[in-house]
Design a protein around this motif. Sequence first.
Motif, short mmCIF file in Angstrom:
data_model
loop_
_atom_site.label_atom_id
_atom_site.label_comp_id
_atom_site.label_asym_id
_atom_site.label_seq_id
_atom_site.Cartn_x
_atom_site.Cartn_y
_atom_site.Cartn_z
N GLY A 46 15.35 0.02 -7.76
CA GLY A 46 16.39 1.02 -7.70
C GLY A 46 16.83 1.43 -6.27
O GLY A 46 17.11 0.65 -5.44
N THR A 47 16.94 2.70 -5.94
CA THR A 47 17.15 3.30 -4.79
C THR A 47 15.95 3.50 -3.86
O THR A 47 16.34 4.26 -2.82
CB THR A 47 17.95 4.48 -4.82
OG1 THR A 47 17.09 5.57 -5.53
CG2 THR A 47 19.26 4.23 -5.84
N GLY A 48 14.89 2.85 -4.09
CA GLY A 48 13.83 3.14 -3.43
C GLY A 48 13.06 4.13 -3.45
O GLY A 48 12.05 4.62 -2.44
N SER A 49 12.92 5.08 -4.44
CA SER A 49 12.19 6.28 -4.49
C SER A 49 10.77 6.03 -4.73
O SER A 49 10.16 6.95 -4.30
CB SER A 49 12.60 6.69 -5.86
OG SER A 49 14.16 7.21 -5.72
N LEU A 50 10.37 4.94 -4.74
CA LEU A 50 8.81 4.30 -4.85
C LEU A 50 8.54 3.81 -3.47
O LEU A 50 7.60 3.65 -2.78
CB LEU A 50 8.32 3.68 -6.21
CG LEU A 50 8.37 4.71 -7.24
CD1 LEU A 50 7.93 3.60 -8.62
CD2 LEU A 50 7.47 5.65 -6.85
N SER A 51 9.68 2.77 -3.24
CA SER A 51 9.44 1.87 -1.95
C SER A 51 9.42 2.47 -0.78
O SER A 51 8.56 2.24 0.05
CB SER A 51 10.71 0.86 -1.84
OG SER A 51 10.58 -0.22 -3.10
N ILE A 52 10.17 3.52 -0.70
CA ILE A 52 10.20 4.38 0.70
C ILE A 52 8.72 5.16 0.92
O ILE A 52 8.25 5.03 2.02
CB ILE A 52 11.42 5.16 0.58
CG1 ILE A 52 12.52 4.16 0.99
CG2 ILE A 52 11.24 6.26 1.74
CD1 ILE A 52 14.07 5.19 0.73
N PRO A 53 8.26 5.86 0.05
CA PRO A 53 7.03 6.37 0.39
C PRO A 53 5.87 5.28 0.40
O PRO A 53 5.07 5.66 1.23
CB PRO A 53 6.69 7.32 -1.11
CG PRO A 53 7.89 6.67 -2.05
CD PRO A 53 8.98 6.37 -1.31
N LEU A 54 5.90 4.31 -0.29
CA LEU A 54 4.94 3.59 -0.08
C LEU A 54 5.06 2.87 1.34
O LEU A 54 4.02 2.57 2.25
CB LEU A 54 5.04 2.26 -1.16
CG LEU A 54 4.81 2.43 -2.44
CD1 LEU A 54 5.16 1.47 -3.52
CD2 LEU A 54 3.11 2.75 -2.51
N ALA A 55 6.13 2.54 1.80
CA ALA A 55 6.22 2.16 3.41
C ALA A 55 5.98 3.10 4.33
O ALA A 55 5.40 2.84 5.25
CB ALA A 55 7.78 1.49 3.66
N ARG A 56 6.28 4.32 4.25
CA ARG A 56 6.04 5.37 4.88
C ARG A 56 4.55 5.41 5.23
O ARG A 56 3.86 5.89 5.93
CB ARG A 56 6.67 6.66 4.58
CG ARG A 56 8.13 6.81 4.83
CD ARG A 56 8.54 8.04 4.17
NE ARG A 56 8.19 9.22 5.24
CZ ARG A 56 8.17 10.32 5.09
NH1 ARG A 56 9.04 10.80 3.67
NH2 ARG A 56 7.99 11.24 6.00
N SER A 57 3.81 5.37 3.83
CA SER A 57 2.28 5.37 4.16
C SER A 57 1.56 4.05 4.53
O SER A 57 0.35 4.09 4.32
CB SER A 57 1.58 6.02 2.64
OG SER A 57 2.17 4.83 1.79
N GLY A 58 2.08 3.24 4.83
CA GLY A 58 1.72 1.95 5.71
C GLY A 58 1.77 0.69 5.07
O GLY A 58 1.35 -0.43 5.51
N PHE A 59 2.44 0.60 3.80
CA PHE A 59 2.63 -0.84 3.07
C PHE A 59 3.85 -1.55 3.60
O PHE A 59 4.73 -0.60 4.10
CB PHE A 59 2.39 -0.58 1.64
CG PHE A 59 1.38 0.07 1.13
CD1 PHE A 59 0.38 -0.68 0.57
CD2 PHE A 59 1.31 1.16 0.75
CE1 PHE A 59 -0.98 -0.02 0.05
CE2 PHE A 59 0.18 1.94 0.22
CZ PHE A 59 -1.00 0.95 -0.29
#
Length: 259
Positions: A46-59
């Motif tokens: 979708g609009t990254g509502s899970l992708s973004i926090p995952l990336a911000r936490s190091g993934f």
Amino acid sequence: MQAYRQFAAVYDRLMEDMPYPDWLRFARQCWEKYGIPATVADLGCGTGSLSIPLARSGFQVYAIDISADMLTVGRSKWDEPPARAINPDSGSIRWLQQDMRDWELPEPVDAAISFCDCLNYLLEEEDVESAFRATYKGLKPGGLLIFDVHAPRQLEQYAEQQPFTLDERDVAYIWTSDYDEARREIEHHLTIFAREGNERGARFIRFEETHVQRAYEPSWIAGALRRAGFTSVEQYADFTFAAPDSEAERLFFVAVKPS
């Protein structure tokens, strides 16, 4: 499969009450059990509502969606501070327009997730099987797939409880549904009114959206995962690690690719 078209522009506004923290918590709890991944494919991002926090936490995240419009919104969110704030522990996102039925990456990933009932948008059994085969191929040995779907009873409840309405200052909708009991398939019809412009020059635009979802028997889903090659297929209910019962609304599956 449906692209979200104009819906992408108001998607985050309409979905702001969705339990994104619960999805992230559930994924992390699974990873703590099976192994913390470095690379994650977010299928139907979708609009990254899970992708973004995952990336911000190091993934290192591969954000995959069939809708170019949804990905455009996601990229804009990621490019705005504080999403990409300088952080030595931050990961990365690669945005990819692909179909979850045949997604493919240059190298396999450690884990794949697909939340917010994305799999319910696959309307034929062979579509679901194709998605499982593509995911099996896209995971490293020992890789983990985690996803959720609406239980069949949840779609029945939508049909029983509709119509739904929303009337707020910046957005409104009328949402009706038609349910096909034989196929356990529901067709959602949304008429959306979204506000554009500033206070002085604001206007409302109207557009129509139709979204179709189908529910599958949990036992069939588990069998399809095993046919794709997954082992240790587990089923859970409603963001917990309890086994599903007749009252479960959202079913979670955790499947492992053999090492």
